[in-house]
Design a protein around this motif. Sequence first.
Motif, PDB file in Angstrom:
ATOM      1  N   PHE A 134       0.812  -1.211   0.000  1.00 28.69           N
ATOM      2  CA  PHE A 134       0.000   0.000   0.000  1.00 28.69           C
ATOM      3  C   PHE A 134       0.849   1.267   0.000  1.00 28.69           C
ATOM      4  O   PHE A 134       0.334   2.358  -0.129  1.00 28.69           O
ATOM      5  N   ASP A 135       2.173   1.101   0.159  1.00 24.88           N
ATOM      6  CA  ASP A 135       3.039   2.271   0.106  1.00 24.88           C
ATOM      7  C   ASP A 135       3.225   2.745  -1.333  1.00 24.88           C
ATOM      8  O   ASP A 135       3.786   3.811  -1.560  1.00 24.88           O
ATOM      9  N   LEU A 136       2.799   1.957  -2.306  1.00 26.18           N
ATOM     10  CA  LEU A 136       2.919   2.349  -3.709  1.00 26.18           C
ATOM     11  C   LEU A 136       1.673   3.108  -4.139  1.00 26.18           C
ATOM     12  O   LEU A 136       0.593   2.909  -3.610  1.00 26.18           O
ATOM     13  N   ASP A 137       1.813   3.975  -5.110  1.00 29.26           N
ATOM     14  CA  ASP A 137       0.683   4.746  -5.613  1.00 29.26           C
ATOM     15  C   ASP A 137       0.876   4.957  -7.106  1.00 29.26           C
ATOM     16  O   ASP A 137       1.972   4.745  -7.654  1.00 29.26           O
ATOM     17  N   SER A 138      -0.179   5.395  -7.776  1.00 26.93           N
ATOM     18  CA  SER A 138      -0.123   5.535  -9.233  1.00 26.93           C
ATOM     19  C   SER A 138       0.870   6.597  -9.672  1.00 26.93           C
ATOM     20  O   SER A 138       1.523   6.462 -10.720  1.00 26.93           O
ATOM     21  N   GLN A 139       1.035   7.666  -8.870  1.00 27.14           N
ATOM     22  CA  GLN A 139       1.984   8.704  -9.272  1.00 27.14           C
ATOM     23  C   GLN A 139       3.399   8.153  -9.288  1.00 27.14           C
ATOM     24  O   GLN A 139       4.186   8.447 -10.208  1.00 27.14           O
ATOM     25  N   GLU A 157      11.427   5.093 -19.559  1.00 24.39           N
ATOM     26  CA  GLU A 157      11.298   5.385 -20.991  1.00 24.39           C
ATOM     27  C   GLU A 157      12.295   6.442 -21.468  1.00 24.39           C
ATOM     28  O   GLU A 157      12.866   6.319 -22.557  1.00 24.39           O
ATOM     29  N   TYR A 158      12.533   7.475 -20.638  1.00 20.40           N
ATOM     30  CA  TYR A 158      13.339   8.608 -21.111  1.00 20.40           C
ATOM     31  C   TYR A 158      14.757   8.644 -20.510  1.00 20.40           C
ATOM     32  O   TYR A 158      15.597   9.425 -20.972  1.00 20.40           O
ATOM     33  N   GLY A 159      15.022   7.816 -19.493  1.00 21.58           N
ATOM     34  CA  GLY A 159      16.364   7.743 -18.946  1.00 21.58           C
ATOM     35  C   GLY A 159      16.825   8.979 -18.225  1.00 21.58           C
ATOM     36  O   GLY A 159      18.037   9.170 -18.053  1.00 21.58           O
ATOM     37  N   SER A 160      15.898   9.824 -17.786  1.00 21.37           N
ATOM     38  CA  SER A 160      16.285  11.084 -17.162  1.00 21.37           C
ATOM     39  C   SER A 160      15.161  11.570 -16.247  1.00 21.37           C
ATOM     40  O   SER A 160      13.995  11.562 -16.649  1.00 21.37           O
ATOM     41  N   ILE A 161      15.546  12.011 -15.039  1.00 23.88           N
ATOM     42  CA  ILE A 161      14.546  12.582 -14.139  1.00 23.88           C
ATOM     43  C   ILE A 161      14.025  13.893 -14.711  1.00 23.88           C
ATOM     44  O   ILE A 161      12.819  14.181 -14.651  1.00 23.88           O
ATOM     45  N   THR A 162      14.937  14.691 -15.286  1.00 22.46           N
ATOM     46  CA  THR A 162      14.537  15.983 -15.846  1.00 22.46           C
ATOM     47  C   THR A 162      13.537  15.793 -16.970  1.00 22.46           C
ATOM     48  O   THR A 162      12.497  16.481 -17.035  1.00 22.46           O
ATOM     49  N   ARG A 163      13.802  14.856 -17.878  1.00 22.67           N
ATOM     50  CA  ARG A 163      12.901  14.623 -19.013  1.00 22.67           C
ATOM     51  C   ARG A 163      11.578  14.021 -18.529  1.00 22.67           C
ATOM     52  O   ARG A 163      10.499  14.402 -19.001  1.00 22.67           O
ATOM     53  N   ALA A 164      11.654  13.087 -17.573  1.00 20.58           N
ATOM     54  CA  ALA A 164      10.432  12.480 -17.029  1.00 20.58           C
ATOM     55  C   ALA A 164       9.557  13.539 -16.375  1.00 20.58           C
ATOM     56  O   ALA A 164       8.326  13.557 -16.547  1.00 20.58           O
ATOM     57  N   ALA A 165      10.190  14.448 -15.620  1.00 29.15           N
ATOM     58  CA  ALA A 165       9.435  15.519 -14.963  1.00 29.15           C
ATOM     59  C   ALA A 165       8.742  16.399 -15.991  1.00 29.15           C
ATOM     60  O   ALA A 165       7.567  16.776 -15.815  1.00 29.15           O
ATOM     61  N   ALA A 166       9.435  16.750 -17.069  1.00 30.07           N
ATOM     62  CA  ALA A 166       8.846  17.617 -18.090  1.00 30.07           C
ATOM     63  C   ALA A 166       7.654  16.946 -18.758  1.00 30.07           C
ATOM     64  O   ALA A 166       6.614  17.579 -18.996  1.00 30.07           O
ATOM     65  N   VAL A 167       7.780  15.647 -19.057  1.00 31.07           N
ATOM     66  CA  VAL A 167       6.688  14.916 -19.716  1.00 31.07           C
ATOM     67  C   VAL A 167       5.471  14.829 -18.800  1.00 31.07           C
ATOM     68  O   VAL A 167       4.328  14.955 -19.253  1.00 31.07           O
ATOM     69  N   LEU A 168       5.714  14.644 -17.492  1.00 26.18           N
ATOM     70  CA  LEU A 168       4.616  14.494 -16.537  1.00 26.18           C
ATOM     71  C   LEU A 168       4.046  15.836 -16.066  1.00 26.18           C
ATOM     72  O   LEU A 168       3.034  15.871 -15.376  1.00 26.18           O
ATOM     73  N   GLY A 169       4.712  16.911 -16.415  1.00 25.06           N
ATOM     74  CA  GLY A 169       4.213  18.228 -16.025  1.00 25.06           C
ATOM     75  C   GLY A 169       4.631  18.654 -14.645  1.00 25.06           C
ATOM     76  O   GLY A 169       3.986  19.520 -14.035  1.00 25.06           O
ATOM     77  N   PRO A 190      12.926  19.150  -9.309  1.00 23.19           N
ATOM     78  CA  PRO A 190      13.069  18.957  -7.854  1.00 23.19           C
ATOM     79  C   PRO A 190      11.876  18.222  -7.239  1.00 23.19           C
ATOM     80  O   PRO A 190      12.045  17.422  -6.310  1.00 23.19           O
ATOM     81  N   ALA A 191      10.657  18.480  -7.750  1.00 24.71           N
ATOM     82  CA  ALA A 191       9.470  17.816  -7.193  1.00 24.71           C
ATOM     83  C   ALA A 191       9.538  16.312  -7.423  1.00 24.71           C
ATOM     84  O   ALA A 191       9.209  15.516  -6.528  1.00 24.71           O
ATOM     85  N   VAL A 192      10.003  15.896  -8.608  1.00 28.09           N
ATOM     86  CA  VAL A 192      10.121  14.469  -8.901  1.00 28.09           C
ATOM     87  C   VAL A 192      11.213  13.841  -8.046  1.00 28.09           C
ATOM     88  O   VAL A 192      11.053  12.737  -7.504  1.00 28.09           O
ATOM     89  N   SER A 193      12.319  14.534  -7.892  1.00 30.29           N
ATOM     90  CA  SER A 193      13.416  14.008  -7.076  1.00 30.29           C
ATOM     91  C   SER A 193      12.976  13.832  -5.630  1.00 30.29           C
ATOM     92  O   SER A 193      13.273  12.814  -4.986  1.00 30.29           O
ATOM     93  N   GLN A 194      12.265  14.830  -5.091  1.00 26.13           N
ATOM     94  CA  GLN A 194      11.771  14.723  -3.711  1.00 26.13           C
ATOM     95  C   GLN A 194      10.780  13.572  -3.569  1.00 26.13           C
ATOM     96  O   GLN A 194      10.778  12.852  -2.560  1.00 26.13           O
ATOM     97  N   HIS A 195       9.909  13.404  -4.576  1.00 21.46           N
ATOM     98  CA  HIS A 195       8.928  12.307  -4.526  1.00 21.46           C
ATOM     99  C   HIS A 195       9.656  10.963  -4.492  1.00 21.46           C
ATOM    100  O   HIS A 195       9.297  10.066  -3.714  1.00 21.46           O
TER     101      HIS A 195
END
Length: 321
Positions: free
Chosen positions: A10-15, A25-37, A41-46
Motif C-alpha cells: 500500500f506504500d505504492l501509488d499511481s503517481q 522510458e526517457y532515462g532522465s529525471i529531468t525529461r520524465a518531470a517535463a513529460v509528466l508536467g 526537484p518535485a520528482v526528485s523529492q517524490h
Amino acid sequence: MTLSPLASAFDLDSQTLRVIAAIAEYGSITRAAAVLGFSQPAVSQHLRRVESRIGMPLVTRSGRGIRLTDAGEVLARHAGVVLEALDEAAGELSDLSGLRAGQVRLSAFPSASSTIVPHLIRSMGAEHAGVQFTYLEAEPPAAVASVRDAVSDIAIAFHYPADRNDPFQESAEGLVVHELARDDLLVLVPEGHAVASAASEAPVDTVAARIDLAALRSENWIAGCPRCRSHLLDSCARAGFAPSIAFETDNFVAVMSMVAAGLGVALLPSLARAASPLPPGVVALPSRGNDHRIIVAVTRPGADQIPAVGETLRLLRTVVA
C-alpha cells in the motif's frame, strides 16, 4: 541515506508508477518531470520519499545520467499493466458518471408494468442509451423486500395512507421512500346500476357525482391483491359496513371483466384503469370519500448518489407526473 524496512504494497501509488515508467522510458529525471508536467526537484523529492517508505533505492547515478535499480526495474516492469488497468477503471468511472454506462435493477407492481415502466425505460433510453435495465414485477411487499435484499435498486410501490393497519411504513423502515403521485381509487359497477345512474345525472365535480360506498353495502365485492383487499375492508369499514367478498384476484383485467359480467362491484386504482380500457358494460366513478393510494419509489440510503439510479429517479418523477 537512511532507509526503513518495507511496510506493505500500500506504500505504492499511481503517481510513483507513472514517475518510474517515465524515467524508464526517457532515462532522465529531468525529461520524465517535463513529460509528466512536474518540476525536476518535485520528482526528485517524490522519489526520495518513496525510497524511504519502501526501504530500497529506485534510481542510481550512472556516469552523467541515472539508471533504475533492481527495485526500480521491478516497478517499471509492473507499471505498464497497473497503469493501463487504472486508466481503464478511470474511463469506466467516467462513463458511469456521464451516464454512458451503468445498470439499474427495477421492480414494480403489475399495473405499473404496463404504464409507468415502459415510459420510464424509453425515456432513459432516449437520453442515456448506455444505461441498461433489468426488471422484476412484484407487488409492494416483495418489491420493497427486493430493495432491502439488494436485488433491486429501485422499487415502484404503493401504500394506502388512510388505512389503520397499512404495513408499508414498517416494511420500508430503514429505506428511503420517494413520494411520486396520488392515485385515486375508482368504484366499478355494472352499467345501468342505480348508483351509477344517480351519479351520472348529478352535476360534474359535486359530491353527488361520486359514489357512496355505503350505497353498495348489499353488493358482492371483488377484491384484489392482499394489500388491496385489506384496503377494501378498511374503506368499507369507514363507510359503516363489512363487504361481502365473493371473488379475489390480483388481475385487474379479470376484475373489470367480472364487474362487466355482473358478478359484483370493485374498487380499482386509476393507474390500473389506465393500463387497460374498461370493457363494455362497466362504469368507473370516483368514490365520495376521495379514496386514494400513494405511488412511491423505494431505494436504499445513498442509492440516489449512484448516477444511473439518481437519473432514473429524476425521470421517474417526470413520467409519473
